[in-house]
Design a protein around this motif. Structure first.
Motif, PDB file in Angstrom:
ATOM      1  N   ASN A 199       1.009  -0.813   0.056  1.00 25.28           N
ATOM      2  CA  ASN A 199       0.077  -0.009   0.018  1.00 25.28           C
ATOM      3  C   ASN A 199       0.613   1.405   0.198  1.00 25.28           C
ATOM      4  O   ASN A 199       1.720   1.293   0.768  1.00 25.28           O
ATOM      5  N   VAL A 200       0.664   2.231  -0.865  1.00 25.70           N
ATOM      6  CA  VAL A 200       0.654   3.270  -0.809  1.00 25.70           C
ATOM      7  C   VAL A 200       0.243   4.676  -0.436  1.00 25.70           C
ATOM      8  O   VAL A 200      -0.860   5.057  -1.043  1.00 25.70           O
ATOM      9  N   SER A 201       0.856   5.840   0.207  1.00 25.74           N
ATOM     10  CA  SER A 201      -0.404   6.538   1.082  1.00 25.74           C
ATOM     11  C   SER A 201      -0.302   7.635  -0.005  1.00 25.74           C
ATOM     12  O   SER A 201       0.665   7.761  -0.823  1.00 25.74           O
ATOM     13  N   LEU A 255       5.873  -7.293  -8.679  1.00 27.59           N
ATOM     14  CA  LEU A 255       5.843  -6.132  -6.682  1.00 27.59           C
ATOM     15  C   LEU A 255       4.323  -5.508  -7.448  1.00 27.59           C
ATOM     16  O   LEU A 255       4.059  -5.206  -8.728  1.00 27.59           O
ATOM     17  N   GLU A 256       3.124  -5.060  -6.566  1.00 28.63           N
ATOM     18  CA  GLU A 256       1.968  -5.221  -6.923  1.00 28.63           C
ATOM     19  C   GLU A 256       2.228  -3.950  -5.584  1.00 28.63           C
ATOM     20  O   GLU A 256       2.225  -3.413  -4.863  1.00 28.63           O
ATOM     21  N   ILE A 257       1.995  -2.255  -6.751  1.00 32.00           N
ATOM     22  CA  ILE A 257       1.150  -1.079  -5.872  1.00 32.00           C
ATOM     23  C   ILE A 257       0.123  -0.537  -5.784  1.00 32.00           C
ATOM     24  O   ILE A 257      -1.047  -0.539  -6.881  1.00 32.00           O
ATOM     25  N   GLU A 258      -0.948  -1.054  -4.738  1.00 29.36           N
ATOM     26  CA  GLU A 258      -1.608  -0.171  -4.464  1.00 29.36           C
ATOM     27  C   GLU A 258      -1.967   1.086  -3.680  1.00 29.36           C
ATOM     28  O   GLU A 258      -1.582   1.528  -2.650  1.00 29.36           O
ATOM     29  N   LEU A 311      -5.919  -0.274  -7.969  1.00 28.37           N
ATOM     30  CA  LEU A 311      -6.535   0.400  -7.268  1.00 28.37           C
ATOM     31  C   LEU A 311      -7.834   0.136  -6.749  1.00 28.37           C
ATOM     32  O   LEU A 311      -8.553  -1.527  -6.624  1.00 28.37           O
ATOM     33  N   ASP A 312      -7.046   0.756  -5.103  1.00 29.13           N
ATOM     34  CA  ASP A 312      -7.704  -0.234  -4.326  1.00 29.13           C
ATOM     35  C   ASP A 312      -9.320   0.791  -3.455  1.00 29.13           C
ATOM     36  O   ASP A 312      -9.312   1.860  -3.895  1.00 29.13           O
TER      37      ASP A 312
END
Length: 698
Positions: free
Chosen positions: A527-529, A556-559, A588-589
């Motif tokens: 998760n990325v803020s 790697l997945e960035i949410e 997209l979370d």
């Protein structure tokens, strides 16, 4: 020379007749130079002793001995003898006055006709004196007047008795010409006119100018649309005698306008014309300095303004701010209420002679007032909300800084409560703030030591194969006294304090290192803020983590959440594109919980859409939520994007998301978050120690 006739006899009772007084004896006693000359020959035939003495002072220029002046032609006193002889020959032109220069000296010469006993004018009397000092004084006065004439400031002098203008310099005349339409008389007629024309109350002005004790004096006079700056000083003689007032003045209309503009800029907001931060604080301090002050203070922050400003442009954003200001100004149109713009989308309201009840009622009304739609342009209708913090004096303090701080705490509480509402300060808010400060300090220490932060991993399952396709890394923090601190408690602290960047880098590095050790080649999701986006540093941090761990970018997945895109959307998307260009997947979370969800899907080619767990859990009993899950799943199929149903905790949840066509699932039914293998022993020991302390405390 012939003598004068004898004088009359002495009156009775005197000491006898007065001796006859001759012409020579009388003029010899005069303290001025006196000579006589024949008008026939123009030869000097008499010179009194004072003449001889005075001529000694210009002896070098004369070229002869002054003692020999008698018998000398009058021509020696003139550069043009013919002109002088012509003058003396014409009896009608006498008497005559002239000023003659001899080298550095000046003579004042007065020529009078001198008739004989028959009345015939055959001789002339020349009376003269050295005038060098007087000439020097006159020249000095002339230079002074020329200087005053050339001054860029208008100068006048006034008679202190008649109050008539006795002098105007050239600047006065020019300046008065510029405002001639405002004067009751023509500028050319001012010399000799009364100074009263410049004042509505001449009596006051006359009292001022007549007494030097009132001077110097400074005033600004309004003359129609023009403003005159007037300074009056006393002019005195060498003996201290008051000679009269000297007035220096200028038209300062533009200067006054500039000063007013500077004053406006210093105390008021240029966009909304409301009071600015400094003025508001000064007014607050002044209000609190009064005896037994009662006041209410509101802090207002607009909800969602940044998104509107970024998506519609700053011109629209500025126009919206002015509309909000207009509503505040209209709603608070009362002498006891001040409205200010503190900066950005922050406003403040101060209500004097009021308490918490009035402040609360106003806050409640303003929440409704501000949220009403704004028609910005013919086809542009915008909506915005407001969060408001409320404090009052003396209930919440009597110090300005304390009240401002507590109003800010109340505002923060209103935002935390879901925005578009207000909160009144309570001591609990201050306690909570202090706890956040302490928590920030502890988190800072934890980031320094890095021995109490852990990543737990929750599996994401492919519904078709049942295989683990990815694991989401979820941060956990264990404090040696408090135990496990929930992420919801410390993530916000990290974001507000700026620690989120350091925390995010740690999560990226640890997740990549752990994923590199997995045997199933599953991807790791991080998760990325929102606070990590828009800075241009995310791609660099991601690349460093991948290289350090030796992990393939595709694993790697960035949410990111939809709310993250609401702040600086363009910069955030630019960061995400750079990350995706590395080969990293972007998800997209919490889809469906934000603003303009479909717009975000269209703005960026997301690899995965994660349906928020609230829709999944409600879908089993609400048809609308089930329909949303189905629509998103269908959208994913059409876009070629993986859809993940979050929050799957029961078999009913699982059956529903399968039926609606979701690709992957995540939730407690399929696996709870667990630590990595290397952290299991450490965490077990931490849990045993915590259990032991609880037993001992009991």
């Amino acid at each position: 020379m012939s003598g004068c006739p004898s004088l009359r006899k002495a009156p009775p009772g005197s000491f006898g007749p007065i001796e006859p007084l001759s012409f020579e004896r009388m003029f010899d006693a005069l303290p001025v130079g006196a000579m006589t000359c024949s008008l026939d020959t123009f030869v000097i035939d008499y010179a009194n002793p004072c003449s001889i003495e005075l001529l000694q002072s210009i002896r070098q220029t004369l070229g002869f001995d002054p003692n020999e002046i008698v018998g000398t032609s009058i021509d020696v006193f003139h550069k043009d003898p013919l002109h002088q002889r012509t003058l003396l020959s014409d009896r009608a032109r006498l008497p005559h006055k002239a000023r003659i220069c001899f080298g550095k000296e000046w003579l004042d010469l007065h020529i009078h006709p001198l008739p004989d006993s028959t009345g015939r004018i055959s001789r002339a009397l020349l009376v003269w004196a050295i005038a060098t000092a007087e000439v020097a004084k006159e020249q000095e006065e002339y230079r002074l007047l020329r200087m005053i004439d050339d001054m860029p400031v208008a100068v006048m002098t006034v008679d202190p008795v008649t109050f008539n203008i006795t002098y105007l310099n050239e600047t006065s005349k020019q300046t008065l010409g510029e405002i001639k339409d405002l004067l009751p008389i023509k500028p050319s007629e001012l010399l000799g006119a009364s100074i009263d024309v410049f004042h509505r109350h001449p009596e006051h002005q006359r009292r001022l100018l007549s007494d030097p004790a009132n001077l110097p004096h400074h005033a600004r006079i309004k003359l129609g649309a023009e403003v005159l700056d007037l300074q009056v000083s006393a002019v005195t003689g060498t003996d201290g005698t008051y000679l009269g007032p000297m007035l220096t003045w200028s038209v300062i209309t533009k200067q006054v306008a500039a000063e007013a503009r500077i004053q406006q800029l210093a105390h008021y907001d240029t966009l909304t014309t409301l009071a600015n931060r400094n003025t508001f604080r000064e007014h607050l301090k002044a209000s609190l300095s009064r005896p037994d002050p009662r006041l209410g203070l509101l802090f207002i922050d607009l909800d969602g303004f940044k998104f509107i400003n970024d998506s519609n442009g700053h011109l629209v954003g500025d126009l919206l701010l002015t509309r909000v200001a207009d509503r505040l100004r209209t709603r608070c149109a009362h002498p006891d209420i001040m409205v200010a713009r503190l900066g950005g989308d922050e406003f403040a309201i101060l209500i004097t002679n009021a308490g918490i009840t009035e402040a609360t009622e106003l806050a409640e009304a303003l929440v409704l007032e501000i949220v009403a739609p704004y028609q910005i342009e013919a086809e542009r209708r915008l909506e915005i909300g407001a969060s408001i913090g409320v404090v009052a004096a003396p209930e919440h303090g009597s110090d300005s800084e304390l009240l401002l701080s507590r109003a800010d705490m109340a505002l923060y509480a209103a935002k935390a409560a879901g925005k578009k509402t207000f909160r009144v300060f309570t001591p609990e808010l201050e306690t909570r703030l202090h706890e956040r400060v302490r928590l920030e300090l502890k988190l800072r220490q934890a980031l320094g030591n890095k021995d109490s932060l852990f990543l737990f991993y929750q599996p994401i399952i492919d519904l078709a194969t049942g295989r683990v396709t990815a694991r989401e890394g979820l941060i956990r923090w264990h404090h040696h006294i408090r135990g496990w601190i929930p992420p919801g408690e410390f993530i916000g602290v990290a974001e507000d304090s700026g620690l989120i960047d350091e925390l995010g880098i740690w999560v990226l590095n640890r997740a990549c290192q752990d994923a590199a050790s997995w045997d199933d080649d599953a991807r790791v999701a991080v998760n990325v803020s929102a606070k990590q986006l828009g800075k241009g540093t995310l791609a660099t941090n991601v690349l460093h983590a991948l290289v350090s761990a030796g992990l393939e970018p595709s694993r790697l997945e960035i949410e990111i959440t939809e709310s993250a895109l609401l702040a600086d959307e363009l910069d955030c998307l630019a960061d995400l594109r750079r990350v995706r260009d590395l080969g990293v997947r972007v998800a997209l979370d919490d889809f469906g919980t934000g603003f303009s969800s479909l717009a975000h899907v269209r703005s960026f080619p997301f690899d995965k859409i994660k349906i928020d767990g609230s829709f999944v859990q409600d879908a089993v009993r609400r048809a609308d939520c089930a329909a949303i899950v189905g629509v998103v799943a269908d959208l994913g199929r059409r876009l070629g994007v993986t859809t993940v149903a979050e929050g799957v905790e029961t078999q009913a949840h699982l059956d529903l998301v399968k039926a609606e066509g979701c690709t992957e699932v995540q939730g407690y039914l399929l696996g709870r978050p667990v630590p990595s293998a290397r952290d299991v022993p450490i965490i077990d020991e931490l849990n045993r120690a915590a259990a032991s302390r609880r037993v001992m405390a009991a």
